[in-house]
Design an enzyme around this catalytic site. Sequence first.
Site, PDB file in Angstrom:
ATOM      1  N   HIS A  56      12.261 -31.004  42.759  1.00 47.53           N
ATOM      2  CA  HIS A  56      11.071 -31.819  42.497  1.00 47.53           C
ATOM      3  C   HIS A  56       9.848 -31.280  43.229  1.00 47.53           C
ATOM      4  CE1 HIS A  56      10.987 -33.788  46.480  1.00 47.53           C
ATOM      5  NE2 HIS A  56      12.313 -33.737  46.425  1.00 47.53           N
ATOM      6  N   CYS A  90      17.666 -33.127  48.422  1.00 49.83           N
ATOM      7  CA  CYS A  90      16.967 -32.595  47.255  1.00 49.83           C
ATOM      8  C   CYS A  90      16.300 -31.264  47.591  1.00 49.83           C
ATOM      9  CB  CYS A  90      15.939 -33.602  46.756  1.00 49.83           C
ATOM     10  SG  CYS A  90      16.690 -35.067  45.984  1.00 49.83           S
TER      11      CYS A  90
END
Length: 243
Positions: free
Chosen positions: A192, A208
């Site tokens: 992301h 992440c």
Amino acid sequence: MPDDSHSHPAPSEFPAARMFRRQLLLGIGAAAPSGCMTERRRTIAEPPAPPPTPPMYFAMEDDGHYIPEVNMSQFNPAYIRTEVDFETDERPGTLIVDTPNRYLYHVHGDGRATRYGIGVGRSGFSWSGRANVGYKRKWPRWVPPAEMIAREPDLEPYSSANGGMAPGINNPLGSRALYIFRNGKDTIYRIHGSREAWSIGRAVSSGCIRMINQDIIHLYDRVDVGAPIVVLPDLSEQTIESI
């Protein structure tokens, strides 16, 4: 009494007096008394200017959202997006996450790849293995998983039941998100965007993989849903989760 008026030089003939006259003639001021000496000014070095911002990291507007210019004083130039030689047996389109060196490679084939700088999961949230891009979203909503909310109860307002956090530049997923699946199941991990340039090259996230917003936009437009993802382990970490 002997007349000694000619045995001593006049005051003006003393060496110090002659030196003083010479200084006046040359325009040189006499030294100030030591108790009144002017303190020498210290020279303060100017901080080095940050490197110029490459055009690919300029500010931009995207789908009604403003993305600021990357702060190059906080961004290690080793992580600037670039195309590199990259030999691999993985097929073109594969994403290879080099966790130890904080790079993500998008394989082109013919021995070339685009290399991006990334931030990765901090110790205890590291993981490795093979997966796929399950789906991808522009300006996604962020919904922290229940495990994260259990660790950080102040995130409860952004739970699934409350609809998550609205899209925006301050949303933790940033401008784009690639959702990582394995065997058809969501792993809860994402690739992301982020506005925190300082975090690229570091282990700071909860597992992440983060990229600066300009880079995730560049990657998003070039990666297909279903693309393979290979995450290499960081063997220096104490906890490695394989997916």
